[in-house]
Design an enzyme around this catalytic site. Structure first.
Site, PDB file in Angstrom:
ATOM      1  N   LYS A 160      18.194  45.115  45.732  1.00 35.25           N
ATOM      2  CA  LYS A 160      18.386  45.969  46.910  1.00 35.25           C
ATOM      3  C   LYS A 160      19.104  47.253  46.520  1.00 35.25           C
ATOM      4  O   LYS A 160      18.736  48.345  46.951  1.00 35.25           O
ATOM      5  CB  LYS A 160      19.177  45.217  47.989  1.00 35.25           C
TER       6      LYS A 160
ATOM      7  N   ASP B 167      19.093  43.924  59.110  1.00 33.65           N
ATOM      8  CA  ASP B 167      18.373  42.652  58.962  1.00 33.65           C
ATOM      9  C   ASP B 167      17.788  42.200  60.302  1.00 33.65           C
ATOM     10  O   ASP B 167      16.947  41.296  60.340  1.00 33.65           O
ATOM     11  CB  ASP B 167      19.333  41.561  58.453  1.00 33.65           C
TER      12      ASP B 167
ATOM     13  N   GLN C 155      24.599  39.406  52.753  1.00 34.24           N
ATOM     14  CA  GLN C 155      23.651  38.531  52.064  1.00 34.24           C
ATOM     15  C   GLN C 155      23.894  37.066  52.441  1.00 34.24           C
ATOM     16  O   GLN C 155      25.008  36.572  52.334  1.00 34.24           O
ATOM     17  CB  GLN C 155      23.792  38.729  50.541  1.00 34.24           C
TER      18      GLN C 155
END
Ligand code: NDP
Length: 296
Positions: free
Chosen positions: A54, A121, A98
């Protein structure tokens, strides 16, 4: 029939190129650089790889990347304080924590602490509600990537029968909402669905998000259907480690009209959509027009 292969790797490269071009434009015209903050708690090896990828992709498209690596023993208060700080930081447009978090941390509490406008997200309960009611939201990256590939392949999805196998909060449910938003007739199947093969054979669009290697076989696919394989399963075959999807590729590709491979299908689209979401969040935060074709 041999299915057209939907090349997610190439499509993701195109999306990243579009994001990079848009980033360059707003940097030059407005002096704004989109920024993505990624928070990693603990040393989970798979998570470390994801976070590294990422970071590299974020830099590659010209955005700022802010990495926060915390020890596995980090307490809830410390993590929430970091999220509050990132929420208040105008240089940070997207925040990603994460997952999975170490067991002593409450993921729901942590995710719901992220400002919904920075929740790239799309897991915050406000974004889930906005998506469910057809309002502008941040959309989870994997289903967004699937939607982009489907729109690219079909043009309009209106009126098509879509079957989504899997009802998780991160893939199955948002995927179904997005397909409904594009006026598909949507069925969600799951582990208690009766006669799954028959349900799947009704699909013009079949999305498999199950987590079971090669479970969807060719006899479950309607001739000419588009098959999107979200699954990522590590298996051992002939003594070698192999990555396979939830779809039995060879038998499904012999029947389908189009199919995504694993690897090289949905996977690369997920990070591309994370970058797209960060750009969208930045544009919204600054009252700029949203990038075309990169949102739901
Ligand atoms: P979950 O385990 O959270 O959900 C799996 C779903 O599949 C559940 O709804 C479950 O039903 C359903 N299911 C399980 N067994 C069957 C069965 N025999 N028949 C029908 N339905 C069944 O998984 P995720 O949604 O998180 O992930 C799904 C797959 O996608 C995994 O392989 C994962 O690795 C992959 N993935 C890939 C990503 C990418 O970037 N390409 C990103 C995220 C996930 P029930 O609810 O009834 O238990």
């Amino acid at each position: 029939m041999t299915a057209k292969v939907i090349d997610g790797k190439a499509f993701a490269a195109t999306v990243r190129g579009q994001v990079a071009a848009h980033v360059a434009r707003i940097k030059e015209e407005r002096g704004i650089t989109p920024g993505l903050a990624v928070v990693l708690v603990g040393e989970d090896p798979a998570s470390q790889v994801y976070v590294r990828n990422k970071h590299a992709s974020t830099i590659e498209v010209g955005m700022n990347s802010f990495e926060h690596r915390l020890s596995a023993e980090t307490g809830e208060a410390e993590l929430l304080a970091l999220i509050d700080k990132l929420n208040a930081d105008p240089a940070v447009h997207g925040i990603l924590v994460q997952l999975p978090l170490p067991g002593h941390l409450n993921s729901e509490l942590v995710i719901n602490r992220i400002a919904p406008s920075k929740d790239v997200d799309g897991f915050h309960i406000s974004n889930v509600g906005l998506l469910g009611t057809g309002q502008k939201s941040m959309v989870p990256c994997t289903p967004l990537g699937c939607l982009m590939m489907l729109r690219d392949h079909h043009g309009s999805l209106a009126g098509l029968n879509a079957v989504v196998v899997g009802r998780s909060n991160i893939v199955g449910k948002p995927m179904a909402q997005l397909l409904l938003g594009d006026s598909c007739t949507v069925t969600i199947a799951h582990s208690r669905t009766k006669d799954l093969a028959e349900v799947c054979r009704r699909a013009d669009i079949l999305v498999a998000a199950v987590g079971r290697p090669e479970m969807i076989t060719g006899d479950m696919v309607r001739p000419g259907a588009t098959v999107i394989d979200v699954g990522i399963n590590r298996i051992e075959r002939d003594g070698k480690a192999k990555l396979v999807g939830d779809v039995h590729y060879a038998s499904a590709a012999a029947v389908a009209g189009a199919i995504t491979p694993v690897p090289g299908g949905v996977g690369p689209m997920t990070i591309a959509c994370l970058l797209a979401n960060t750009l969208t969040a930045c544009c919204r935060a600054n009252g700029l027009p949203e990038p075309e074709g990169l949102t739901a």
